[in-house]
Write an enzyme that holds these catalytic residues in place. Structure first.
Site, PDB file in Angstrom:
ATOM      1  CB  SER A   1      -0.978  -0.049   1.179  1.00 24.13           C
ATOM      2  OG  SER A   1      -2.033   0.858   0.996  1.00 24.13           O
TER       3      SER A   1
ATOM      4  CG  ASP B   1      -6.173  -3.666  -3.572  1.00 24.10           C
ATOM      5  OD1 ASP B   1      -7.014  -2.919  -3.028  1.00 24.10           O
ATOM      6  OD2 ASP B   1      -4.953  -3.618  -3.330  1.00 24.10           O
TER       7      ASP B   1
ATOM      8  CG  HIS C   1      -5.097  -3.074   0.200  1.00 21.42           C
ATOM      9  ND1 HIS C   1      -4.430  -2.564  -0.899  1.00 21.42           N
ATOM     10  CD2 HIS C   1      -4.646  -2.363   1.272  1.00 21.42           C
ATOM     11  CE1 HIS C   1      -3.634  -1.593  -0.505  1.00 21.42           C
ATOM     12  NE2 HIS C   1      -3.729  -1.457   0.807  1.00 21.42           N
TER      13      HIS C   1
END
Length: 761
Positions: free
Chosen positions: A347, A467, A497
């Site tokens: 991320s 995601d 994610h």
């Protein structure tokens, strides 16, 4: 369990024999295969002196234990090897399997049996049921001592660095920035964990703005309401400038040199880093400017923030100064570092890896970027619309700034710097322009694609095709924009994610070990990794190889022969319900139960398609107003087995990242019966129908054609599957919730879907 092994480096018989001998196995080329197998087994019983007893607990067929077998005159057969190998890898006879041949075929076992030394060598490199390779399990059990020296097997570093004697220290690296106009260069705090060793060692660096703490209350207070009016924008063409990447020239410091004087006891670590720590790689965690222990402002995604991380890599290479403290009176040298760095993290962390790679910084050899943002506009905006990341309606970049500006968590820092911080935050809130949702210079300065030609490092990306936080378009764009001169690799999984290094079905850790041993330790191991590795959506625990993310052929499917209308407005009760919980909206939308305003198009497929890339909707539409949102989703619809998007635990704490060090759970995506799966989706401001930089007026009730690119994916569709397309206006998870009374009419007879495939699929 099913084997998908990408990390094993093919080895010739003589090389295999020498490596096995180097590990201490008492093998002899003059002995029979049976005798060598017995010697191998007895040496593997590292925690037992009574190896007869250990052998008696293994079986070589359904009726004979191994001790009896080795005392007999029976010849060694393929079946005997199969029984033994499976037990060494943790599979239990009569529980996990009864027929070893059939079971080995089911689990796609990669080991051959032509040569006993090659076979045992390959067996050691295989992961067991618990997720650990056999060699790693044996090293953890004491096959090799933790002597703080490098030892390798099959081109990979082994866990021979003592994690009970780690050095933990803090330094403060001087950047070339002054992001709060303080008159001094900003400092960034660096937490270092490294083994005690005489070797100069490489570094695993995680650039994490979260690691020094987060300010949830401030972020929650800053979060925006999504209810509001969609603006009617004036027609124009947006212009932006790509700024060259510049940095101050550094000069050697004349300050006295000192060891680090600050230490720490604990930091939240990333377990992939832990894995490499026990294998002779330093771990460093850096949060960058605007975080607790550092100075400066949280500039959130721009190249000032990137430069604050780059300075740390420069320090590891002796180019900039690090101080022992904020007094700036003594410098610390990274004399333990070989100057070579790999970055890690998911991320925001992976995003910083991408940004760093686009600086071309010397010493950055590899990035392992998971679920990384490639342009911040695409994270908080889409096609001229404010578009919240999945699961976080109302978040924006200034909200993220509030979350990560952890200097305000230190009271002394707060009273001295908060006024300046608030002024800079207000400027940021204006610059993001939530009113229009348009691309502008602020977003352009946070678009790493503009500097992608500077990338020199080897690149590894992982991304979930489910995601909807950092959507797949991010990795699709950056991966396909990378220079052709570099080596690049992409792992695409069917999850959301999430990390994937701790999954049972793929040897990601071991593949990274081979790659980093090659790139950061200089081991000439001839390791080759495929460019695109993709988790097959049709079969449990199965990974496939592709040449590219994006097909070279387009298949066209018509959408119908009628005109259909989508209303935007909901009655107050329905609108309030959907605003309160967007999951209720999604559930109604996907069910098609006439509660949501939508056009539902079912397309039974007449042949197989391997969808690879961005689907596009070519639509003829008209609207009743001068503004409109068009949203779309594509579903694989109908009951069948599909992946869940979040991995679940297979075995708790079975994965060992060293010698009983930083253990973690082994995970895998469940594969269960379900009613549908989202393949792709997207949202579009119809005033941005031509491109992102062009704002056009909408003439009400006038037909016009649009081409609408949805999120990319790789997805196997079969003949007879039902492809469901849903067209609607407001998306209560992602877009502004404007409950205005307007409608969109779609002429399905003049509309079609294009599916990207590989020619011949």
């Amino acid at each position: 369990m099913r084997y998908n092994q990408f990390s094993y480096i093919p080895t010739k018989p003589n090389e295999a024999f020498e490596e096995l001998k180097g590990l201490g196995f008492p093998l002899n080329k003059k002995n029979s295969d049976k005798a060598n197998l017995e010697a191998f087994l007895r040496h593997s019983f590292l925690n037992q002196t009574d190896t007869d007893y250990a052998l008696s607990l293994l079986i070589v067929d359904a009726k004979t234990d191994a001790l009896t077998f080795f005392k007999s005159n029976s010849d060694l057969t393929l079946e005997n090897l199969q029984w033994i190998y499976l037990q060494l890898l943790g599979f239990v006879p009569f529980v996990d399997f009864k027929d070893p041949k059939a079971f080995l075929q089911d689990i796609n076992f990669p080991v051959s049996y032509d040569n006993i030394f090659q076979s045992l060598h390959h067996l050691l490199a295989c992961r067991g049921k618990s997720g650990n390779t056999l060699i790693d399990q044996l090293v953890a059990d004491g096959l090799l001592h933790a002597d703080n020296h490098y030892h390798f097997f099959n081109g990979k570093s082994l866990a021979t660095f003592n994690t009970n004697q780690l050095i933990r220290e803090v330094v403060y690296v001087e950047t070339s920035l002054d992001t709060m106009s303080s008159g001094e260069h900003d400092l960034v705090k660096v937490n270092i964990i490294r083994p005690t060793t005489e070797h100069t060692i490489p570094t695993m660096m995680t650039a994490s703005p979260y690691h020094q703490g987060i300010n949830d209350p401030a972020a929650d207070q800053k979060t925006y309401q999504m209810e509001g009016a969609l603006a009617v924008k004036q027609p124009k063409h947006i212009q932006v400038d790509t700024k060259p990447f510049k940095e101050e020239v550094k000069h050697p410091s004349k300050l006295p040199i000192s060891p680090a004087t600050e230490s720490f006891t604990h930091i939240d670590s990333y377990s992939l880093n832990d894995y490499f720590l026990s294998r002779g790689f330093a771990n460093i965690y850096v949060s960058g400017v605007g975080t607790a222990g550092s100075t400066g402002f949280m500039t959130s995604g721009d190249y000032q923030q990137i430069q604050s991380f780059k300075a740390v890599i420069d320090w590891l290479n002796g180019k900039v100064t690090a101080f022992t403290s904020h007094k700036r009176d003594k410098q610390v040298k990274a004399d333990w570092s070989n100057g070579l760095v790999a970055t890690t993290g998911k991320s925001y962390l992976g995003t910083m890896s991408t940004g760093l790679a686009t600086t071309g910084v010397e010493g950055l050899k590899v990035i392992i970027a998971e679920a990384a943002i490639s342009t911040w506009y695409d994270y908080y905006r889409e096609n001229g619309l404010v578009c919240s990341p999945g699961g976080y309606p109302g978040e924006d970049l200034d909200v993220l700034t509030e979350l990560t500006y952890s200097r305000n968590l230190l009271a002394g820092d707060y009273i001295k710097n908060n006024d300046c911080y608030q002024a800079l935050l207000n400027e940021q809130s204006k610059a993001i322009d939530r009113q229009s949702g348009d691309y502008n210079q602020y977003w352009h300065d946070r678009n790493y694609l503009t500097h992608v030609n500077n990338v020199k490092s080897r690149v590894v990306y992982t991304h979930g095709l489910q995601d909807w936080n950092v959507k797949p378009r991010h990795v699709y764009k950056i991966f396909n924009a990378l220079p052709q001169t570099i080596k690049k690799h992409l792992f695409l999984h069917q999850g959301q994610h999430v990390y994937m290094h701790n999954w049972q079905s793929i040897d990601f850790r071991e593949s990274m070990n081979a790659l980093l041993s090659q790139e950061l330790l200089g081991i000439d191991n001839h390791f080759q990794l495929e460019e695109v590795i993709w988790q097959d959506n049709t079969t449990e625990q199965t990974w496939q190889v592709l040449d590219a993310f994006g097909g070279n052929h387009q298949e066209q499917i018509g959408l119908g022969d009628s005109k259909k209308l989508i209303d935007n407005h909901y009655d107050k009760e329905a609108f309030d319900t959907y605003c309160k919980d967007f999951n209720v909206f999604k559930n109604d939308l996907f069910k098609g139960n006439n509660k949501t305003n939508q056009i539902t198009i079912n397309l039974p497929l007449k042949k197989n398609y391997l969808l690879n890339g961005q689907c596009k909707l070519h639509l003829r539409v008209k609207t009743s107003d001068k503004k409109a949102i068009l949203s779309a989703q594509i579903l694989d619809y109908g009951p069948k087995k599909r992946f869940k998007d979040t991995p679940t635990i297979k075995f708790l704490n079975s994965l060992d990242n060293g010698k009983n060090f930083a253990r973690e759970a082994l995970r895998e995506l469940p594969f269960t019966k379900d009613h549908y799966r989202v393949i792709s989706k997207g949202v579009l401001n119809l005033q941005n129908r031509t491109d992102l930089l062009t704002i056009e007026a909408i003439d009400p009730e006038q037909w016009f054609d649009i081409e609408f690119s949805l999120q990319p994916s790789i997805y196997q569709l079969s003949k007879g599957d039902n492809l469901r397309i849903i067209l609607y206006t407001t998306d209560f998870e992602h877009t502004i919730r404007d409950n205005a009374s307007y409608s969109i009419t779609v002429d399905l007879s003049q509309s079609y879907l294009t599916i990207p495939t590989n020619q011949g699929n």
